[in-house]
Design a protein around this motif. Structure first.
Motif, PDB file in Angstrom:
ATOM      1  N   ASN A 244       0.972  -1.275   0.046  1.00  0.00           N
ATOM      2  CA  ASN A 244       0.020   0.020  -0.010  1.00  0.00           C
ATOM      3  C   ASN A 244       0.902   1.316  -0.170  1.00  0.00           C
ATOM      4  O   ASN A 244       0.486   2.187  -0.785  1.00  0.00           O
ATOM      5  N   ASN A 247       2.077   1.722  -3.380  1.00  0.00           N
ATOM      6  CA  ASN A 247       1.220   2.276  -4.412  1.00  0.00           C
ATOM      7  C   ASN A 247       0.883   3.926  -3.937  1.00  0.00           C
ATOM      8  O   ASN A 247       0.795   4.664  -4.846  1.00  0.00           O
ATOM      9  N   ASP A 248       1.017   4.274  -2.820  1.00  0.00           N
ATOM     10  CA  ASP A 248       0.758   5.633  -2.646  1.00  0.00           C
ATOM     11  C   ASP A 248       2.016   6.346  -3.033  1.00  0.00           C
ATOM     12  O   ASP A 248       1.947   7.721  -3.446  1.00  0.00           O
ATOM     13  N   ASN A 250       3.307   5.754  -5.799  1.00  0.00           N
ATOM     14  CA  ASN A 250       3.207   5.666  -7.310  1.00  0.00           C
ATOM     15  C   ASN A 250       4.114   4.766  -7.837  1.00  0.00           C
ATOM     16  O   ASN A 250       4.907   4.915  -8.920  1.00  0.00           O
ATOM     17  N   ARG A 251       4.561   3.626  -7.201  1.00  0.00           N
ATOM     18  CA  ARG A 251       5.574   2.672  -7.675  1.00  0.00           C
ATOM     19  C   ARG A 251       4.816   1.585  -7.945  1.00  0.00           C
ATOM     20  O   ARG A 251       3.527   0.993  -7.683  1.00  0.00           O
ATOM     21  N   ASP A 252       5.332   0.826  -9.065  1.00  0.00           N
ATOM     22  CA  ASP A 252       4.615  -0.582  -9.474  1.00  0.00           C
ATOM     23  C   ASP A 252       4.524  -1.454  -8.410  1.00  0.00           C
ATOM     24  O   ASP A 252       5.790  -1.840  -7.576  1.00  0.00           O
ATOM     25  N   VAL A 253       3.703  -2.257  -8.340  1.00  0.00           N
ATOM     26  CA  VAL A 253       3.599  -3.346  -7.335  1.00  0.00           C
ATOM     27  C   VAL A 253       3.022  -4.588  -7.986  1.00  0.00           C
ATOM     28  O   VAL A 253       2.436  -4.625  -8.880  1.00  0.00           O
ATOM     29  N   LEU A 271      -4.733  -8.247  -3.500  1.00  0.00           N
ATOM     30  CA  LEU A 271      -3.819  -7.170  -4.207  1.00  0.00           C
ATOM     31  C   LEU A 271      -4.451  -7.038  -5.525  1.00  0.00           C
ATOM     32  O   LEU A 271      -4.757  -6.051  -6.275  1.00  0.00           O
ATOM     33  N   GLN A 275      -6.673  -4.444  -8.033  1.00  0.00           N
ATOM     34  CA  GLN A 275      -5.948  -3.675  -9.168  1.00  0.00           C
ATOM     35  C   GLN A 275      -4.768  -2.871  -8.305  1.00  0.00           C
ATOM     36  O   GLN A 275      -4.339  -1.828  -8.758  1.00  0.00           O
ATOM     37  N   LYS A 276      -4.488  -3.258  -7.112  1.00  0.00           N
ATOM     38  CA  LYS A 276      -3.304  -2.563  -6.472  1.00  0.00           C
ATOM     39  C   LYS A 276      -1.635  -3.286  -6.816  1.00  0.00           C
ATOM     40  O   LYS A 276      -0.883  -2.980  -6.328  1.00  0.00           O
ATOM     41  N   ALA A 277      -2.112  -4.459  -7.515  1.00  0.00           N
ATOM     42  CA  ALA A 277      -0.864  -5.176  -7.725  1.00  0.00           C
ATOM     43  C   ALA A 277      -1.192  -5.884  -9.172  1.00  0.00           C
ATOM     44  O   ALA A 277      -2.303  -6.031  -9.504  1.00  0.00           O
TER      45      ALA A 277
END
Length: 366
Positions: A244, A247-248, A250-253, A271, A275-277
């Motif tokens: 998380n 994501n905050d 703005n990096r790829d996960v 995740l 769509q957080k990863a």
């Protein structure tokens, strides 16, 4: 960093009510930590969020005494300190608003012009998760990334050891000072880590590995790297916190899937579903999504005339050469291989300048 500047930066950290955000405001206004101590109060009082109470605390004598003690520890043990304003402070971390003002390191760390990947996961890793971790890192070896993790049990230590096994630099981010190693069972890996990488921490010596420190160190794991990979996580856990945070920033996960019944894959599945990863089935997915242009690496003009392909690569190369451009799924089907295995083989062929990736996850012979 200059000895004097580090001393005053350490003293600022000990001022009551002065956190990383406030120190960054002071540094931005005055230009250096030393200049903060030389500035007049009316000048500093103009800074938003810096009140009289905080200014009074800056000049407490006890802050200077504690800073002197920590500086002695740093010098005695050959610790490197990166100040937030230093040119060699990790540049990705510098763009994180809550990044630490000082980052301490030990070992042989070199970050310049390097690809950096963080790998996190459950402390109760399964054989499936450990094998996935090892395979991904082994397949990334030709790209020569730095592997970052938290030096904890499970996936963390598996990632560090896999990196060392493959000759990759690896960095453990600690939740305590550099005067100790936690967990103690991992002490046996410390020297090998420092020979090819080392440790980062924002914590002073004599700082215990308290629970809240592990949550704080997660932002360094996420912030210092280009992307974060989650390999096995339950529905709640520190790995999801790190994801998380990434994501905050703005990096790829990326998340490695498991079976729908696997307890320690639920976090990864959530995740992906939210769509957080991005789904990660192999190293080639990472290379593709991060748009690492492997074709820019210098190669001999006639490499293809003398390709040295291993037994796994040859049939994939021959199929592409005979049938032309192919999507990944069709290529895997045509070669009778799993998609994950085909992705791994294609990565090796890309690095040998034998094939090139195309839009739509397609590939063709060069």
């Amino acid at each position: 960093m200059r000895h004097t500047e580090l001393f005053y930066l350490l003293a600022l950290q000990k001022a009551e009510g002065i956190g990383d955000v406030s120190i960054k405001k002071l540094l931005a206004h005055c230009g250096s930590a030393e200049a903060v101590f030389q500035a007049k109060w009316p000048q500093l009082a103009k800074i938003d969020g810096i009140g009289t109470f905080r200014l009074r605390n800056i000049h407490q004598k006890s802050n200077l005494i504690q800073a002197e003690g920590e500086l002695s520890f740093i010098e005695k043990h050959g610790i490197r300190a990166y100040g937030f304003l230093d040119d060699d402070y990790p540049f990705r971390l510098k763009h994180c608003p809550d990044g630490p003002v000082i980052l301490f390191s030990s070992g042989n760390i070199g970050l310049a012009d390097r690809k950096i990947i963080s790998i996190v996961g459950t402390r109760q890793a399964t054989p499936h998760g450990i094998e996935a971790c090892r395979q991904i890192i082994a397949d990334l070896t030709p790209v020569n990334p730095i592997i970052v993790s938290g030096f904890a049990y499970g996936i963390d230590i598996a990632a560090h050891l896999a990196a060392l096994d493959n000759g990759l630099q690896t960095i453990g981010v600690l939740a305590h000072g550099l005067d100790q190693i936690y967990p103690k069972q991992h002490q046996k890996y410390a020297r090998q880590m420092e020979a090819n990488g080392g440790f980062f921490t924002e914590f002073w010596s004599n700082t215990a590995p308290n629970r809240e420190n592990f949550l704080r160190r997660n932002r360094i794991v996420a912030g210092v790297s280009e992307a974060t990979i989650v390999i096995e996580s339950a529905e709640k856990g520190g790995s999801l916190v790190t994801a998380n945070i990434a994501n905050d920033y703005n990096r790829d996960v990326f998340a490695v899937p498991g079976r729908v019944t696997d307890h320690f894959s639920r976090g990864c599945h959530n995740l992906i579903k939210s769509q957080k990863a991005m789904l990660l089935t192999g190293a080639a997915d990472l290379v593709y999504q991060l748009n690492w242009d492997l074709q820019q690496q210098p190669k001999p003009v006639q490499t293809q005339l003398f390709l040295a392909l291993d037994p796994d690569e040859q049939p994939v190369y021959d199929f592409l050469k005979a049938n032309g451009r192919q999507q990944l799924d069709h290529l895997a089907l045509g070669c009778g291989l799993p998609v994950s295995k085909t992705s791994s083989i294609l990565l090796g062929l890309e690095l040998k300048n034998a094939v090139r990736p195309l839009p739509g996850k397609s590939f063709e012979v060069i």
